[in-house]
Design an enzyme around this catalytic site. Structure first.
Site, short mmCIF file in Angstrom:
data_model
loop_
_atom_site.label_atom_id
_atom_site.label_comp_id
_atom_site.label_asym_id
_atom_site.label_seq_id
_atom_site.Cartn_x
_atom_site.Cartn_y
_atom_site.Cartn_z
N SER A 52 0.84 -1.21 0.00
CA SER A 52 0.00 0.00 0.00
C SER A 52 0.87 1.25 0.00
O SER A 52 1.91 1.29 0.65
CB SER A 52 -0.89 0.02 1.25
OG SER A 52 -1.45 1.30 1.41
N ARG A 54 -1.12 4.82 -0.59
CA ARG A 54 -2.15 5.73 -0.09
C ARG A 54 -2.75 5.31 1.26
O ARG A 54 -2.91 6.13 2.16
CB ARG A 54 -3.32 5.87 -1.10
CG ARG A 54 -3.07 6.86 -2.19
CD ARG A 54 -3.66 6.35 -3.48
NE ARG A 54 -2.95 5.15 -3.86
CZ ARG A 54 -1.82 5.17 -4.58
NH1 ARG A 54 -1.36 6.28 -5.04
NH2 ARG A 54 -1.17 4.05 -4.86
N THR A 55 -3.12 4.05 1.38
CA THR A 55 -3.85 3.63 2.59
C THR A 55 -2.97 3.79 3.81
O THR A 55 -3.37 4.35 4.83
CB THR A 55 -4.36 2.20 2.41
OG1 THR A 55 -5.15 2.16 1.22
CG2 THR A 55 -5.19 1.74 3.60
N ARG A 103 -5.72 -4.29 6.10
CA ARG A 103 -5.76 -4.59 4.66
C ARG A 103 -5.35 -6.05 4.50
O ARG A 103 -4.21 -6.41 4.80
CB ARG A 103 -4.81 -3.68 3.88
CG ARG A 103 -4.55 -4.20 2.48
CD ARG A 103 -3.83 -3.23 1.61
NE ARG A 103 -4.71 -2.13 1.22
CZ ARG A 103 -4.46 -1.29 0.23
NH1 ARG A 103 -3.36 -1.40 -0.47
NH2 ARG A 103 -5.30 -0.32 -0.06
N HIS A 130 -13.46 -2.26 -0.85
CA HIS A 130 -12.54 -1.18 -0.46
C HIS A 130 -13.40 0.03 -0.04
O HIS A 130 -13.45 1.04 -0.74
CB HIS A 130 -11.64 -0.85 -1.66
CG HIS A 130 -10.41 -0.07 -1.31
ND1 HIS A 130 -10.09 0.29 -0.01
CD2 HIS A 130 -9.40 0.43 -2.09
CE1 HIS A 130 -8.95 0.96 -0.03
NE2 HIS A 130 -8.52 1.07 -1.27
N GLN A 133 -12.06 3.74 0.25
CA GLN A 133 -11.82 4.36 -1.06
C GLN A 133 -13.10 4.98 -1.62
O GLN A 133 -13.10 6.12 -2.08
CB GLN A 133 -11.29 3.27 -2.02
CG GLN A 133 -11.01 3.79 -3.42
CD GLN A 133 -9.79 4.69 -3.47
OE1 GLN A 133 -8.73 4.31 -3.01
NE2 GLN A 133 -9.94 5.88 -4.02
N ASN A 161 -13.08 -5.40 -6.29
CA ASN A 161 -13.38 -4.85 -4.96
C ASN A 161 -13.89 -3.39 -5.01
O ASN A 161 -14.75 -3.01 -4.20
CB ASN A 161 -12.16 -4.97 -4.03
CG ASN A 161 -10.83 -4.62 -4.67
OD1 ASN A 161 -10.78 -4.09 -5.77
ND2 ASN A 161 -9.74 -4.94 -3.98
N ASP A 222 -9.95 1.05 -12.84
CA ASP A 222 -8.99 0.50 -11.88
C ASP A 222 -8.15 -0.54 -12.63
O ASP A 222 -8.50 -0.93 -13.76
CB ASP A 222 -9.77 -0.14 -10.70
CG ASP A 222 -8.86 -0.71 -9.62
OD1 ASP A 222 -7.67 -0.32 -9.57
OD2 ASP A 222 -9.33 -1.55 -8.82
N SER A 226 -5.72 -7.08 -9.95
CA SER A 226 -5.59 -6.57 -8.58
C SER A 226 -4.49 -7.29 -7.83
O SER A 226 -3.98 -8.32 -8.29
CB SER A 226 -6.92 -6.75 -7.84
OG SER A 226 -7.86 -5.81 -8.29
N MET A 227 -4.17 -6.78 -6.65
CA MET A 227 -3.18 -7.45 -5.80
C MET A 227 -3.68 -8.87 -5.52
O MET A 227 -4.85 -9.07 -5.20
CB MET A 227 -3.02 -6.68 -4.48
CG MET A 227 -2.34 -5.34 -4.67
SD MET A 227 -2.20 -4.41 -3.13
CE MET A 227 -3.77 -3.57 -3.06
N CYS A 262 -8.72 4.90 -8.49
CA CYS A 262 -8.31 4.82 -7.08
C CYS A 262 -6.80 4.90 -6.91
O CYS A 262 -6.31 5.21 -5.81
CB CYS A 262 -8.85 3.53 -6.46
SG CYS A 262 -8.36 2.06 -7.38
N LEU A 263 -6.04 4.59 -8.00
CA LEU A 263 -4.58 4.52 -7.98
C LEU A 263 -4.13 3.36 -7.08
O LEU A 263 -4.83 3.07 -6.12
CB LEU A 263 -3.94 5.84 -7.51
CG LEU A 263 -4.30 7.12 -8.29
CD1 LEU A 263 -3.56 8.31 -7.68
CD2 LEU A 263 -3.99 6.97 -9.76
N ARG A 290 -8.70 10.58 0.63
CA ARG A 290 -8.63 9.36 1.44
C ARG A 290 -8.41 9.75 2.91
O ARG A 290 -9.08 9.24 3.81
CB ARG A 290 -7.47 8.46 0.97
CG ARG A 290 -7.70 7.74 -0.34
CD ARG A 290 -8.79 6.69 -0.23
NE ARG A 290 -8.49 5.70 0.79
CZ ARG A 290 -7.69 4.66 0.63
NH1 ARG A 290 -7.11 4.42 -0.53
NH2 ARG A 290 -7.49 3.80 1.63
N1 NVA Z 1 -8.43 -3.36 -7.20
C1 NVA Z 1 -7.15 -2.91 -6.71
C2 NVA Z 1 -7.32 -1.70 -5.87
C3 NVA Z 1 -6.02 -1.10 -5.33
C4 NVA Z 1 -6.26 0.10 -4.47
C5 NVA Z 1 -6.49 -4.03 -5.91
O1 NVA Z 1 -7.19 -4.69 -5.14
O2 NVA Z 1 -5.29 -4.26 -6.09
N1 CP Z 2 -6.02 3.36 -3.57
C1 CP Z 2 -5.31 2.68 -2.66
O1 CP Z 2 -5.86 2.03 -1.75
O2 CP Z 2 -3.96 2.77 -2.79
P1 CP Z 2 -2.87 1.88 -2.02
O3 CP Z 2 -3.06 0.48 -2.50
O4 CP Z 2 -1.56 2.47 -2.44
O5 CP Z 2 -3.12 1.99 -0.56
#
Ligand code: NVA
Ligand code: CP
Length: 305
Positions: A52, A54-55, A103, A130, A133, A161, A222, A226-227, A262-263, A290
């Protein structure tokens, strides 16, 4: 009774709007550099099973600026569910901290944390949703438009998400929400059905981005992978052909729409450098908000204690 914030729908419509008012108030206090420390002497444990920027930064900075202390606990520190059972870590952390932010991969982990912890738990993203967000994003839209009436949001990309939290927001605020995604990447059917049943919002699933974006106030996208899905990235690049938000798609809205993400963004995949850098793009306002939206959420949770 302690309150948690695990889903947008954990708050009522009034509570969501009150949270936006709190976010606005805290944002203005920060701008005026006021000494405002409602979290003086409080600590927040932040569990990160995934990466992460931003979070982590927005929670840690925001909580500190309101007088509290936040602890970053990375994947190696906790190893949730492997080194230690979720139900044990929940109770241990609650003995030290006033609030837990997490997270995680499995949504069930955040549900379990909340069940076993005697302090509020805030969801900082799971494979399912999320909510922080989408609270920040809706607050950002409110700032830009001045109201949330007659809002058409078209999300183009993976039914992930982010989409699930938009759908839950649509159970609380009236939205026209369209998810334009490939056939095999649709959002969770149960969440879609529940949102439709709630009867507040118009929900559409489309597989044709150019027709979906017509009349959109907001075009949102997005990452395609995703992760936790990064090993599928190459296949997804093929499957998401035609779903890139580029200048042409932004023009297809037929109105001066705003672009949101959302970045982090993968320029050249789900969108282009040109769109991210365009005047329509409000991605950095989203990122800033955020912090303010989360402070609003935390103030709301603490006021209920
Ligand atoms: N959908 C993305 C959002 C990241 C903020 C993820 O879960 O990786
Ligand atoms: N948008 C968001 O949650 O960014 P991070 O994954 O960098 O926290």
């Amino acid at each position: 009774m302690k309150r948690d914030f695990l889903h947008v729908t954990d708050f009522s419509t009034d509570e969501i709007l009150e949270t936006f008012a709190l976010a606005k108030e805290v944002k203005e206090r920060f701008r005026r550099r006021e000494h405002y420390k409602p979290f003086d002497g409080r600590t927040m444990a932040m569990i990160f099973a995934k990466p992460s920027a931003r979070t982590r930064i927005s929670f840690e900075t925001g909580f500190f600026r309101l007088g509290g202390h936040a602890l970053y606990l990375g994947p190696e520190d906790i190893s949730l569910g492997t080194r230690e059972a979720v139900k044990d870590i929940a109770r241990v952390m609650a003995r030290y901290n006033d609030v837990i932010m997490a997270r995680v991969f499995a949504h069930d982990h955040v549900l379990k944390l909340a069940h076993y912890a005697s302090v509020p738990v805030v969801n900082g993203l799971t494979d399912y949703n999320h909510p922080c967000q989408i609270m920040a994003d809706t607050f950002t839209i409110l700032e830009h438009r001045g109201h949330l009436d007659d809002l058409k949001i078209v999300y183009v990309g993976d039914g992930n998400n982010i989409v699930h939290s938009w759908l839950r927001m649509a159970q609380r605020l009236p939205l026209h929400f369209v998810c334009a995604c490939p056939e095999n990447y649709q959002p969770d059917a149960e969440t879609v059905a529940l949102t439709r049943e709630a009867g507040f919002s118009e929900i559409e699933i489309s597989h044709d981005p150019s027709s979906a974006v017509k009349g959109a106030d907001i075009v949102y996208t997005d990452v395609w992978a995703s992760m936790g899905q990064k090993e599928e990235a190459e296949q997804r690049k093929i499957d998401f052909q035609g779903f890139q938000v580029d200048d042409l798609l932004m023009e297809a809205t037929g109105k001066p729409s705003l672009f949101m993400h959302c970045l982090p963004v993968e320029r050249g995949l789900e969108t282009t450098d040109s769109v991210v850098e365009s005047k329509a793009s409000i991605v950095f306002d989203q990122a800033e908000n955020r912090m303010h939206a989360q402070n609003g959420i935390l103030l709301k949770l603490f006021s209920k204690l």
